[in-house]
Design an enzyme around this catalytic site. Sequence first.
Site, PDB file in Angstrom:
ATOM      1  N   ARG A  90      -5.558   1.523   5.962  1.00  0.00           N
ATOM      2  CA  ARG A  90      -6.111   0.150   5.963  1.00  0.00           C
ATOM      3  C   ARG A  90      -5.069  -0.882   5.476  1.00  0.00           C
ATOM      4  NH1 ARG A  90      -6.803  -4.192   2.106  1.00  0.00           N
ATOM      5  NH2 ARG A  90      -8.562  -5.430   2.796  1.00  0.00           N
ATOM      6  N   THR A  96      -5.801 -14.555  -1.963  1.00  0.00           N
ATOM      7  CA  THR A  96      -6.267 -13.304  -2.560  1.00  0.00           C
ATOM      8  C   THR A  96      -7.763 -13.219  -2.324  1.00  0.00           C
ATOM      9  OG1 THR A  96      -6.632 -12.090  -4.615  1.00  0.00           O
ATOM     10  CG2 THR A  96      -6.468 -14.483  -4.799  1.00  0.00           C
ATOM     11  N   ASP A 130      -5.173  -8.743   4.475  1.00  0.00           N
ATOM     12  CA  ASP A 130      -4.606 -10.008   4.936  1.00  0.00           C
ATOM     13  C   ASP A 130      -3.219 -10.317   4.371  1.00  0.00           C
ATOM     14  OD1 ASP A 130      -5.916 -10.147   2.386  1.00  0.00           O
ATOM     15  OD2 ASP A 130      -5.576 -12.310   2.408  1.00  0.00           O
ATOM     16  N   THR A 154      -4.115  -9.006  -6.315  1.00  0.00           N
ATOM     17  CA  THR A 154      -2.943  -9.302  -5.493  1.00  0.00           C
ATOM     18  C   THR A 154      -2.161 -10.450  -6.131  1.00  0.00           C
ATOM     19  OG1 THR A 154      -3.949  -8.567  -3.453  1.00  0.00           O
ATOM     20  CG2 THR A 154      -2.416 -10.411  -3.242  1.00  0.00           C
TER      21      THR A 154
HETATM   22  N1  ASP Z   1      -6.413  -9.617  -0.156  1.00  0.00           N
HETATM   23  C1  ASP Z   1      -6.049  -8.277  -0.558  1.00  0.00           C
HETATM   24  C2  ASP Z   1      -6.423  -7.313   0.535  1.00  0.00           C
HETATM   25  O1  ASP Z   1      -7.460  -7.464   1.139  1.00  0.00           O
HETATM   26  C3  ASP Z   1      -6.728  -7.838  -1.799  1.00  0.00           C
HETATM   27  C4  ASP Z   1      -6.538  -8.725  -2.977  1.00  0.00           C
HETATM   28  O2  ASP Z   1      -6.466  -9.946  -2.852  1.00  0.00           O
HETATM   29  O3  ASP Z   1      -6.471  -8.186  -4.103  1.00  0.00           O
HETATM   30  O4  ASP Z   1      -5.700  -6.375   0.762  1.00  0.00           O
END
Ligand code: ASP
Length: 328
Positions: free
Chosen positions: A220, A243, A223, A192
């Site tokens: 789904r 992230t 956050d 992310t």
């Molecule tokens: N936090 C992100 C999620 O759960 C995933 C990520 O940080 O890559 O959608």
Amino acid sequence: MIRLSLLAALLLAAGSVMAEPPVAIAIHGGAGTIVPEKMTAERESAIRQSLRQAVHAGHEVLAEGRPAIDAVVAAIRVLEDSPEFNAGRGAVLTNTGTVEMDASIMDGSNLDAGAVASIKRIRHPIEAALRVMHDSPHVMMIGEGAMSFARDHGLEFMDEAWFITDFRRRQLEAIQADEQAGLQLSESWHSTVGAVALDADGNLAAATSTGGMANKRWGRVGDSPIIGAGTYADNRACAISATGHGEFFIRHVAAHSICSLVRLAGLDLDEAADRIINETLKDAGADGGVIAIDPKGNISMPFNTPGMYRAAIHPDGRFEIGIYRESE
Ligand code: ASP
């Protein structure tokens, strides 16, 4: 008379040495099992180049005296176009091989916020979040509705194939093969992207953009588009972009919790960010990290994984970049 001219001279001297108001920016491109053994030289150099380009794009905006909100958008746009990261082009694939993206943005000067979730084919999801914040009375829009709002506001759409990279195809195949064999995923890859900034007017902003978790299904959402969980900005405390394993960041309202520790419990930024990442979330079994900035331009970038893609330009102009534990 003498007194007055002395005062004038003093004021002039003070003006000439008066420092410019501090500006600063930090970005991330995700945290996870990022170790040198799993990295190719080409990939590492492409990642470094994109991080460098993104942090400079944001910093240029700040140096021109423009708002922190514009700076975080400028940085995120670069990262969304970079195929190495899980946002925009290069986003992870869902269980059925499609791309569904989430993004959010927050203005610390007035607590305005905008977010989109489960959107497809919008080249820059962060622009969609920005439009929700500026051009609607709402904070969050999802799916088809968010896409039609983005279309009405002239945002750029691309074919789905433009977003999908071979790297993400192979990643999905590997995850699904492990799933079929009944194996638990031992590694976590979060890539992310996010940005936080302090502008010359003393305003903070935060933004996050993602494809979410690879192999996700059932619509789904993690956050990243949730204000308070993956993104938060409040001039009275700090600006945060997260992230990591989104479900935990939502349960612990991670980004807002860090700002609350600063604002209400009086912790400094490093202590607050470290408490949530390396104690609260780590104890809960969640992997991830944050980038954080406060009104003085202090920057903190803790993570509880082997690595986190990150870069920053501090108030004194110092440039910092890191992939593994140590920053350079
Ligand atoms: N936090 C992100 C999620 O759960 C995933 C990520 O940080 O890559 O959608």
